[in-house]
Enzyme design. Sequence first.
Site: not given
Ligand SMILES: [Zn+2]
Length: 449
Positions: A79, A231
Amino acid sequence: MIASVALGVWKRSRTALCLLALTCATSQMAAAAGCPGHPDALGTSRTLVVDPREHPRIGTMQYAETLPLADHEVVLTFDDGPLPKYSNQVLAILAEQCVKATFFIIGRQANANPEGVRKVVDAGHTVGTHSQNHPLTFQKMSIEQAKQEVDQGIASTLAALNGDKSKLAPFFRIPGLLRADAVEQYLASQGIQNWSADFPADDWRHVSPSRVYDLAIQRLEAKGKGILLLHDIQPRTVAALPRILHELKARGYRIVHVVPATAERPATPTDPQQWQLHPPSETVAISRWPKIPNFVVAERSMLPAPRLSHLDWQNSELSHGVRRPRAIPLPPQALWPLPSLSGQTTAANALPAPAANVFKIPEGVRVTLLATNSPVKRTEQMAAAPRAAEKVAGAISARSWVAATPSRHAAHQVPTSRGGHGARGAAKHAAAPSKPNGRAVRVASLKKR
Ligand SMILES: [Zn+2]
């Protein structure tokens, strides 16, 4: 006999495990073989094609369904990118292992680094979106604001891909996983699949890369398969990722690449139960509990409410003005033993005798007698409540039916009048007709049967 049967089961189980391990190893070797120059790569074992309209919400961190993965299959997701400094390193690590993943792009990041979005697509990964500005308020913002965040994020990412919709998957992850019903409904109405996850590795927190690695592996081992949330903008993720991928291979995990279905690429055939993380199976302990018989009600979306008549209510059809659905009659008696009302159950398991004051008729009761010739005798209850019995017995003498005028304030109590008539007052009114709103009741408790 039992021992030999158990031995047989164990041998068959061991054979099955060996076959499974062999299959996994073969699958891993095939995946690695598809990675030129990296014979020891983890690789990508298969591509899973999903139809967002059939399964609009996935990820057991929040939803009932998740991707239809086999045991030891993992889907990697990243992400918040692209952020060149770290996203490019993540892409390089994945390329080295020939691993395909899914990236959830922030629109603002795409505007700032459109080349970064194209790099992700060109490397063969799947690209979804993650809102325009990544607000951590999706659970409380207006639906208009949420729509704007979703739509702008898609528009920005599409712009980075020169408007080529075939390169953008209708996959969306809500920032912070801060879900809301209205947002989920909007995504589903747009044919966008809402991705939660099955486990994170807390790589957005201020923890060490070692901690990220530990959490990723521990949480994956706990579930056995699933969607890992990472991430690609975090240095600790870049530092932990090579070790995570190495360990996945060492432990026999396989990477699955997820892509959306299109007209030319139909969804991978699956059974509905495969979309549950751990569908009921004869090999897991929970399935050994008795299963619920397949009653007709099992096909209903809502279980029928019992009829109120089963609860000995007067109106069996309506409650609060709502007609209840048809119900299946309940058995006349409970099929299980009733619990005792107290810890001191008698040998006869009898209910306690009612207290004497249960039969007390308060001062001021107004009792009007109706004409009848049935004699009434004093009862044990009357003896137990002498004061009430005195009053009522004097009033009703040889008559058993009375009309009592209900109180305006306490319909459930023994009715009283404003005048405060006692037994003599009741006798005085013995010949008077009952009022129109008076309710004729039988003093059953006073009549010896
Ligand atoms: Zn996020």
